[in-house]
Design a protein around this motif. Structure first.
Motif, mmCIF file in Angstrom:
data_model
loop_
_atom_site.group_PDB
_atom_site.id
_atom_site.type_symbol
_atom_site.label_atom_id
_atom_site.label_comp_id
_atom_site.label_asym_id
_atom_site.label_seq_id
_atom_site.Cartn_x
_atom_site.Cartn_y
_atom_site.Cartn_z
ATOM 1 N N LYS A 53 0.838 -1.011 -0.137
ATOM 2 C CA LYS A 53 0.139 0.047 0.161
ATOM 3 C C LYS A 53 0.823 1.358 -0.100
ATOM 4 O O LYS A 53 0.469 2.311 -0.605
ATOM 5 N N PHE B 45 -3.498 -6.686 -2.123
ATOM 6 C CA PHE B 45 -2.880 -5.284 -2.318
ATOM 7 C C PHE B 45 -1.661 -4.996 -3.314
ATOM 8 O O PHE B 45 -1.486 -3.939 -3.769
ATOM 9 N N GLN C 165 -1.646 -6.844 -6.112
ATOM 10 C CA GLN C 165 -2.200 -6.632 -7.474
ATOM 11 C C GLN C 165 -2.973 -5.252 -7.707
ATOM 12 O O GLN C 165 -2.889 -4.519 -8.902
ATOM 13 N N LYS C 166 -3.495 -4.887 -6.536
ATOM 14 C CA LYS C 166 -4.337 -3.489 -6.637
ATOM 15 C C LYS C 166 -3.336 -2.428 -7.119
ATOM 16 O O LYS C 166 -3.495 -1.538 -7.740
ATOM 17 N N SER D 251 -2.158 -2.707 -10.542
ATOM 18 C CA SER D 251 -3.251 -2.330 -11.539
ATOM 19 C C SER D 251 -3.291 -0.642 -11.603
ATOM 20 O O SER D 251 -3.472 -0.073 -12.536
ATOM 21 N N GLU D 252 -3.250 -0.271 -10.366
ATOM 22 C CA GLU D 252 -3.440 1.340 -10.236
ATOM 23 C C GLU D 252 -2.089 2.022 -10.746
ATOM 24 O O GLU D 252 -2.226 3.160 -11.282
ATOM 25 N N ILE E 63 -7.924 -8.394 -10.151
ATOM 26 C CA ILE E 63 -7.973 -7.776 -8.884
ATOM 27 C C ILE E 63 -9.248 -8.272 -8.164
ATOM 28 O O ILE E 63 -10.509 -8.078 -8.621
ATOM 29 N N ARG F 107 -12.392 -8.066 -5.729
ATOM 30 C CA ARG F 107 -13.316 -7.247 -5.482
ATOM 31 C C ARG F 107 -13.659 -7.245 -4.194
ATOM 32 O O ARG F 107 -13.950 -8.246 -3.486
#
Length: 374
Positions: A312, A351, A353-354, A357-358, A372, A374
């Motif tokens: 994160k 987190f 993967q998130k 992606s972002e 990702i 959900r």
């Protein structure tokens, strides 16, 4: 009375209204006296000619009323009344009442908390010299109050004092109390001290601030309450802005490096949260030298909670680190995400993967990204 005062300007009308106000201030029902105290500022604004001679003396009586509710609301309105008559003579009249509203003479913690929430506003009204001569003792008495809500209310308004009195007064009179409050048994009080640290640093300067309050930094980073640790970590960006990047390098980074190695994973999380805050204001060299190595190390932490907080943090650092130091970001942090996305822990994997992606990055060799959760 307020509505009539706005439409009636004849002296005889105002004289009759003053009689009504006197009756309200002496009314047996405490609710009437409460409303009188609550609206005292508006009364002073409408009846300007009668404010000093009639309305304010009535207010001073309400400030020491027999009912707790009346004293509570009157204490909350003290700054509004003082603004009408910001003179040394009025402050000298006000002081006996203020002294009665502090412990041990005032038994109600609600009254003392109400006073603590408003009394610091008097600093800017009366100025530095009158504050030092008359009000400092009241402030110090409230900082020692046994009720945490009183101490908390005072701290939440501390900027009114620090922006008025000089560094010498702040250092000699209040710093000892602030240091004690920084170790207060109530976590909300410690949190309030942390929240005013950037303002205190601004007025004290780097040397004085560090020598007087630096001893609290380690305790706050390892506080047993997460909200305290999180707040102090989150304050590093403002402290770094006030005191400079070099100050953070000397006074904060060594403590974070110690936390990274701490056996308690909660403190290692404090370190990762701190790097996130520092990255908001740090330069590229600072990020490369100090922050990136800590984040990389914590992505290998044995505790999943630390690893997913590291993922994160990499995402949170992207806007700063990704633009100012693309080499360290793409060369060191993104590969950590590639590794974390293969982690055995589902939260760490999620987190990572998130973040990938972002960030809009792809896997080496052009492999498709994992979906990702959900």
């Amino acid at each position: 009375c307020i509505a009539l005062g706005r439409i009636a300007s004849a002296p005889e009308w105002k004289a009759q209204i003053m009689e009504v106000l006197r009756a309200c201030a002496e009314e047996k029902s405490w609710r009437v006296r409460y409303m009188m105290a609550d609206n005292v500022k508006a009364l002073c604004e409408v009846f300007k000619d009668q404010a000093i001679d009639v309305i304010i003396p009535l207010y001073l009586r309400l400030l020491v009323d027999a009912e707790v509710e009346v004293r509570t609301i009157a204490a909350a309105r003290v700054a509004g009344v003082a603004a009408v008559n910001p003179t040394k003579e009025f402050l000298e009249q006000l002081m006996p009442a203020l002294e009665k509203l502090t412990a041990p003479r005032e038994q109600s913690q609600h009254v003392r908390a109400s006073l603590a929430s408003s009394v610091l506003e008097l600093c800017s009204i009366f100025g530095s010299q009158l504050t030092v001569d008359h009000l400092i003792d009241i402030f110090l008495q409230l900082t020692r109050d046994e009720c945490p809500e009183v101490r908390l209310q005072l701290l939440n308004n501390l900027e009114h004092l620090s922006s008025t009195v000089g560094i010498e007064v702040l250092g000699q009179s209040l710093l000892p109390s602030i240091k004690e409050l920084g170790k207060d048994r109530q976590w909300r009080v410690r949190l309030a001290v942390i929240n005013v640290m950037p303002d205190i640093a601004k007025y004290l300067g780097e040397a004085k601030f560090t020598s007087e309050l630096g001893g609290l930094f380690g305790a706050w980073l390892m506080d047993p309450v997460f909200s305290v640790r999180d707040a102090f970590a989150g304050s590093f960006n403002r402290l770094s802005e006030e005191l400079g990047q070099r100050w953070s390098e000397v006074n904060i980074i060594p403590q974070l490096q110690t936390l990274v190695e701490h056996k308690n994973y909660l403190y290692r999380i404090s370190a990762i949260l701190s790097t996130r805050a520092l990255a908001e204001v740090a330069g590229s060299d600072f990020i490369d030298k100090h922050l990136v190595p800590m984040v990389v190390k914590l992505t290998n932490d044995p505790v999943p909670n630390v690893r997913f907080n590291a993922a994160k943090t990499i995402l949170a650092m992207h806007q700063v680190c990704g633009k100012s130091t693309p080499k360290s970001f793409a060369g060191q942090l993104v590969p950590c995400l590639y590794r974390l996305v293969q982690d055995e822990d589902p939260d760490v994997k999620f987190f990572a993967q998130k973040a990938i992606s972002e960030l809009g990055v792809s896997y080496p060799g052009g492999h498709a990204m994992l979906s990702i959760r959900r």
